[in-house]
Write a protein that holds these residues in place. Sequence first.
Motif, PDB file in Angstrom:
ATOM      1  N   ASP A 138      89.342 -46.115  19.527  1.00 57.37           N
ATOM      2  CA  ASP A 138      88.605 -46.312  19.216  1.00 57.37           C
ATOM      3  C   ASP A 138      89.094 -47.857  17.978  1.00 57.37           C
ATOM      4  OD1 ASP A 138      86.778 -44.420  18.345  1.00 57.37           O
ATOM      5  OD2 ASP A 138      88.689 -43.082  18.858  1.00 57.37           O
ATOM      6  N   ASP A 141      87.898 -50.373  20.217  1.00 52.36           N
ATOM      7  CA  ASP A 141      85.772 -50.920  19.960  1.00 52.36           C
ATOM      8  C   ASP A 141      85.710 -51.106  18.608  1.00 52.36           C
ATOM      9  OD1 ASP A 141      83.489 -50.052  21.411  1.00 52.36           O
ATOM     10  OD2 ASP A 141      83.239 -48.820  19.780  1.00 52.36           O
ATOM     11  N   SER A 203      84.410 -39.731  16.498  1.00 53.70           N
ATOM     12  CA  SER A 203      85.323 -40.670  17.443  1.00 53.70           C
ATOM     13  C   SER A 203      84.342 -40.847  18.645  1.00 53.70           C
ATOM     14  CB  SER A 203      86.126 -40.600  17.866  1.00 53.70           C
ATOM     15  OG  SER A 203      87.280 -40.955  19.150  1.00 53.70           O
ATOM     16  N   ASP A 206      86.694 -39.054  21.429  1.00 54.26           N
ATOM     17  CA  ASP A 206      86.688 -37.728  21.655  1.00 54.26           C
ATOM     18  C   ASP A 206      86.380 -36.699  22.270  1.00 54.26           C
ATOM     19  OD1 ASP A 206      89.380 -36.647  19.175  1.00 54.26           O
ATOM     20  OD2 ASP A 206      87.716 -35.292  20.165  1.00 54.26           O
ATOM     21  N   GLN A 212      87.745 -39.168  13.079  1.00 56.52           N
ATOM     22  CA  GLN A 212      88.770 -40.549  13.737  1.00 56.52           C
ATOM     23  C   GLN A 212      88.567 -42.220  12.985  1.00 56.52           C
ATOM     24  OE1 GLN A 212      91.709 -40.441  16.058  1.00 56.52           O
ATOM     25  NE2 GLN A 212      92.464 -42.415  15.373  1.00 56.52           N
ATOM     26  N   SER A 214      89.976 -45.963  11.971  1.00 59.82           N
ATOM     27  CA  SER A 214      90.753 -46.428  13.003  1.00 59.82           C
ATOM     28  C   SER A 214      90.524 -48.207  12.418  1.00 59.82           C
ATOM     29  CB  SER A 214      90.176 -46.906  13.937  1.00 59.82           C
ATOM     30  OG  SER A 214      88.281 -47.295  14.093  1.00 59.82           O
TER      31      SER A 214
END
Length: 369
Positions: A138, A141, A203, A206, A212, A214
């Motif tokens: 994540d 990304d 996410s 996931d 999530q 990040s």
Amino acid sequence: MAADFSTEHKELESTLSSIEAVLDLGRMRTEAAELERQSSEPDLWNDPERAQQVTSRLSYVQGDLRRVEDLRRRVDDLGVLHQMAEEEDDAGTRAEVGREIADLRRIIDELEVRTLLAGEYDERDALVTIRSEAGGVDAADFAEMLMRMYLRWAERHGYSTEVYDTSYAEEAGIKSATFAVRAPYAYGTLAVEQGTHRLVRISPFDNQGRRQTSFAGVEVVPVVAQDDHVDVPDSDIRVDVFRSSGPGGQSVNTTDSAVRITHLPTGVVVSCQNEKSQLQNRAAAMRVLQSRLLDLRRLEQRAELDQLRGDGSNSWGNQMRSYVLHPYQMVKDLRTEHETGNTTAVLDGDIDEFIEAGIRWKRTAEAVS
């Protein structure tokens, strides 16, 4: 209506006059004339780098002059337009006056922020590095999302960019990327973007669809200039060559054209793989290294001054902005408190309001310290 107009008109007039004084239009006209003389020299393009600097600076100064002169004309014409609306009792012209006031206020506010950029390197091009931090795939990304955001921001303003290096992550996104934004005051403008950016979302990586958090780090340094005297002896560096890689770690080049340079005294590592030849990549990597070392020197000098002043708290902190996509939509700057619910626009490069708020906040923080 008349009293309100008079107050707003005076405020616009006063702010614009202050901007004209700070920019020093007389000095700008003199500089433009000198740059025009240099640009007409028959041997100018014998030195392409100098020619590019002269023509770029000339275009910028002329653009600034035209912008301020056009604003002055519009502010002066505003009084005539208002008088016409009142004399003719015309609702359409009154509405036009209101729209013009709003537009002038927005443009003058933006230009006023530019006058706050008076740092030693603020006029320079910017070298931006984005790195994925905590958060696994994540985070990688998210780092790629930030890279796109800044490149789209530059595109919106017509600024040219040059990507030096992109290190792709295995599954998605990027481990890191370095690119230059080439525009006058790019460094002073983007310097407030430096720090840790935080993303909260469901996410897409996931399987259980969990939320999530990040992180990605943004570093901004000024591009080195010819007169900076950043000497890097060959004995201070180690040069490694490798094959360029693309998304998923795939090799995109069959030759060892990518270059990684390690500065042994400081441990600074830079790489470049986007040029066609090893020689070009090495030259680009050296420019990046010199810019990093220049910024390192600047930070050391500032730390020494802070110590002499007994000021050990001149730090703006690391975590500077949160991008929340779930359970609600919001982007919020943790330093300035500026926020918006339009996360899509922000991630598509609409970050001017955040940058302007950051510049004002930074100037206030520097004045206090």
